[in-house]
Write a protein that holds these residues in place. Structure first.
Motif, PDB file in Angstrom:
ATOM      1  N   ASN A  31      26.143   6.588  23.814  1.00 14.49           N
ATOM      2  CA  ASN A  31      24.745   6.404  24.194  1.00 14.49           C
ATOM      3  C   ASN A  31      24.068   7.741  24.440  1.00 14.49           C
ATOM      4  N   THR A  32      23.141   8.080  23.557  1.00 18.90           N
ATOM      5  CA  THR A  32      22.309   9.270  23.771  1.00 18.90           C
ATOM      6  C   THR A  32      20.839   8.870  23.807  1.00 18.90           C
ATOM      7  N   ALA A  33      20.582   7.598  24.038  1.00 15.82           N
ATOM      8  CA  ALA A  33      19.212   7.082  24.048  1.00 15.82           C
ATOM      9  C   ALA A  33      18.570   7.273  25.413  1.00 15.82           C
ATOM     10  N   ALA A  34      18.814   8.384  26.013  1.00 20.20           N
ATOM     11  CA  ALA A  34      18.256   8.667  27.333  1.00 20.20           C
ATOM     12  C   ALA A  34      16.967   9.463  27.209  1.00 20.20           C
ATOM     13  N   GLU A  35      16.044   9.141  28.056  1.00 23.71           N
ATOM     14  CA  GLU A  35      14.820   9.932  28.155  1.00 23.71           C
ATOM     15  C   GLU A  35      15.165  11.127  29.032  1.00 23.71           C
ATOM     16  N   THR A  36      14.996  12.337  28.517  1.00 26.67           N
ATOM     17  CA  THR A  36      15.479  13.497  29.253  1.00 26.67           C
ATOM     18  C   THR A  36      14.442  14.586  29.499  1.00 26.67           C
ATOM     19  N   HIS A  37      13.253  14.427  28.998  1.00 27.63           N
ATOM     20  CA  HIS A  37      12.239  15.466  29.189  1.00 27.63           C
ATOM     21  C   HIS A  37      11.677  15.393  30.612  1.00 27.63           C
ATOM     22  N   VAL A  38      11.963  16.397  31.397  1.00 30.76           N
ATOM     23  CA  VAL A  38      11.644  16.390  32.829  1.00 30.76           C
ATOM     24  C   VAL A  38      10.149  16.193  33.082  1.00 30.76           C
ATOM     25  N   ASP A  39       9.306  16.921  32.378  1.00 30.43           N
ATOM     26  CA  ASP A  39       7.861  16.782  32.594  1.00 30.43           C
ATOM     27  C   ASP A  39       7.395  15.352  32.348  1.00 30.43           C
ATOM     28  N   ASN A  40       7.896  14.739  31.291  1.00 23.85           N
ATOM     29  CA  ASN A  40       7.511  13.363  30.991  1.00 23.85           C
ATOM     30  C   ASN A  40       8.057  12.383  32.029  1.00 23.85           C
ATOM     31  N   SER A  41       9.208  12.698  32.603  1.00 24.36           N
ATOM     32  CA  SER A  41       9.785  11.792  33.597  1.00 24.36           C
ATOM     33  C   SER A  41       8.956  11.753  34.873  1.00 24.36           C
ATOM     34  N   ILE A  42       8.269  12.833  35.171  1.00 24.32           N
ATOM     35  CA  ILE A  42       7.429  12.878  36.365  1.00 24.32           C
ATOM     36  C   ILE A  42       6.160  12.063  36.145  1.00 24.32           C
ATOM     37  N   VAL A  43       5.591  12.196  34.959  1.00 19.60           N
ATOM     38  CA  VAL A  43       4.341  11.497  34.640  1.00 19.60           C
ATOM     39  C   VAL A  43       4.575  10.007  34.403  1.00 19.60           C
ATOM     40  N   GLY A  44       5.679   9.659  33.735  1.00 20.71           N
ATOM     41  CA  GLY A  44       5.941   8.262  33.388  1.00 20.71           C
ATOM     42  C   GLY A  44       7.345   7.842  33.733  1.00 20.71           C
ATOM     43  N   SER A  45       7.637   7.772  35.001  1.00 16.70           N
ATOM     44  CA  SER A  45       9.008   7.502  35.431  1.00 16.70           C
ATOM     45  C   SER A  45       9.498   6.102  35.050  1.00 16.70           C
ATOM     46  N   ASP A  46       8.605   5.155  34.862  1.00 21.52           N
ATOM     47  CA  ASP A  46       9.024   3.799  34.500  1.00 21.52           C
ATOM     48  C   ASP A  46       9.808   3.781  33.194  1.00 21.52           C
ATOM     49  N   GLU A  47       9.362   4.546  32.204  1.00 18.82           N
ATOM     50  CA  GLU A  47      10.061   4.610  30.918  1.00 18.82           C
ATOM     51  C   GLU A  47      11.451   5.194  31.076  1.00 18.82           C
ATOM     52  N   PHE A  48      11.589   6.146  31.964  1.00 18.60           N
ATOM     53  CA  PHE A  48      12.884   6.770  32.186  1.00 18.60           C
ATOM     54  C   PHE A  48      13.852   5.802  32.857  1.00 18.60           C
ATOM     55  N   VAL A  49      13.390   5.064  33.822  1.00 20.59           N
ATOM     56  CA  VAL A  49      14.228   4.066  34.473  1.00 20.59           C
ATOM     57  C   VAL A  49      14.616   2.986  33.472  1.00 20.59           C
ATOM     58  N   LYS A  50      13.671   2.549  32.661  1.00 15.61           N
ATOM     59  CA  LYS A  50      13.951   1.511  31.674  1.00 15.61           C
ATOM     60  C   LYS A  50      15.029   1.965  30.690  1.00 15.61           C
ATOM     61  N   SER A  51      14.945   3.192  30.213  1.00 18.74           N
ATOM     62  CA  SER A  51      15.910   3.695  29.243  1.00 18.74           C
ATOM     63  C   SER A  51      17.218   4.120  29.895  1.00 18.74           C
ATOM     64  N   ASN A  52      17.129   4.968  30.890  1.00 20.01           N
ATOM     65  CA  ASN A  52      18.322   5.608  31.442  1.00 20.01           C
ATOM     66  C   ASN A  52      19.140   4.715  32.360  1.00 20.01           C
ATOM     67  N   ILE A  53      18.517   3.774  33.016  1.00 17.15           N
ATOM     68  CA  ILE A  53      19.251   2.909  33.944  1.00 17.15           C
ATOM     69  C   ILE A  53      19.370   1.497  33.366  1.00 17.15           C
ATOM     70  N   ASP A  54      18.231   0.873  33.106  1.00 12.35           N
ATOM     71  CA  ASP A  54      18.263  -0.493  32.577  1.00 12.35           C
ATOM     72  C   ASP A  54      18.941  -0.544  31.203  1.00 12.35           C
ATOM     73  N   GLY A  55      18.654   0.433  30.353  1.00 19.03           N
ATOM     74  CA  GLY A  55      19.246   0.452  29.010  1.00 19.03           C
ATOM     75  C   GLY A  55      20.753   0.580  29.038  1.00 19.03           C
ATOM     76  N   VAL A  56      21.262   1.470  29.864  1.00 14.63           N
ATOM     77  CA  VAL A  56      22.710   1.648  29.987  1.00 14.63           C
ATOM     78  C   VAL A  56      23.338   0.377  30.558  1.00 14.63           C
ATOM     79  N   HIS A  57      22.695  -0.198  31.554  1.00 15.24           N
ATOM     80  CA  HIS A  57      23.208  -1.452  32.141  1.00 15.24           C
ATOM     81  C   HIS A  57      23.264  -2.548  31.083  1.00 15.24           C
ATOM     82  N   HIS A  58      22.245  -2.632  30.267  1.00 14.34           N
ATOM     83  CA  HIS A  58      22.201  -3.636  29.199  1.00 14.34           C
ATOM     84  C   HIS A  58      23.349  -3.412  28.203  1.00 14.34           C
ATOM     85  N   LEU A  59      23.571  -2.165  27.790  1.00 11.36           N
ATOM     86  CA  LEU A  59      24.677  -1.859  26.871  1.00 11.36           C
ATOM     87  C   LEU A  59      26.029  -2.264  27.464  1.00 11.36           C
ATOM     88  N   LEU A  60      26.208  -2.013  28.743  1.00 12.83           N
ATOM     89  CA  LEU A  60      27.474  -2.353  29.393  1.00 12.83           C
ATOM     90  C   LEU A  60      27.711  -3.868  29.407  1.00 12.83           C
TER      91      LEU A  60
END
Length: 107
Positions: A76-105
């Motif tokens: 899994n490399t489908a993580a949102e990793t751009h720090v500046d974007n994570s500050i502006v739009g944290s919902d997308e980061f949570v959806k990809s990095n946490i919810d997405g990994v949980h879904h894959l598992l």
């Protein structure tokens, strides 16, 4: 034991995922690439990979995958990793990095 591996590479069109995809294909592995093609994707990688008969692509968000075909590995490399974007739009980061990994598992 089969000698040819089957691997899923999520985020296969991003910086890290594309390098992993390329290496797996060079080793003769079958790669099922998954990418939702966001700002981080490079579509030129898709053109390159699709020249290889061992590559299958699915344009999809990892949160929307319904199942995984039989495979040896999921990378899994489908993580949102751009720090500046994570500050502006944290919902997308949570959806990809946490919810997405949980879904894959769960698959």
């Amino acid at each position: 034991m089969k000698s040819i591996k089957v691997v899923y590479v999520t985020g296969c069109l991003g910086f890290i995922g594309s390098h992993i995809t390329r290496k797996c294909l060079e080793m003769g592995w079958h790669v099922r690439g998954v990418d939702k093609i966001t700002y981080a994707a490079n579509i030129d990688f898709l053109k390159e990979f699709q020249k290889n008969k061992n590559f299958v692509f699915e344009k999809k968000d990892i949160n929307d995958l319904e199942f995984l075909y039989d495979c040896d590995y999921v990378i899994n490399t489908a993580a949102e990793t751009h720090v500046d974007n994570s500050i502006v739009g944290s919902d997308e980061f949570v959806k990809s990095n946490i919810d997405g990994v949980h879904h894959l598992l769960k698959l």
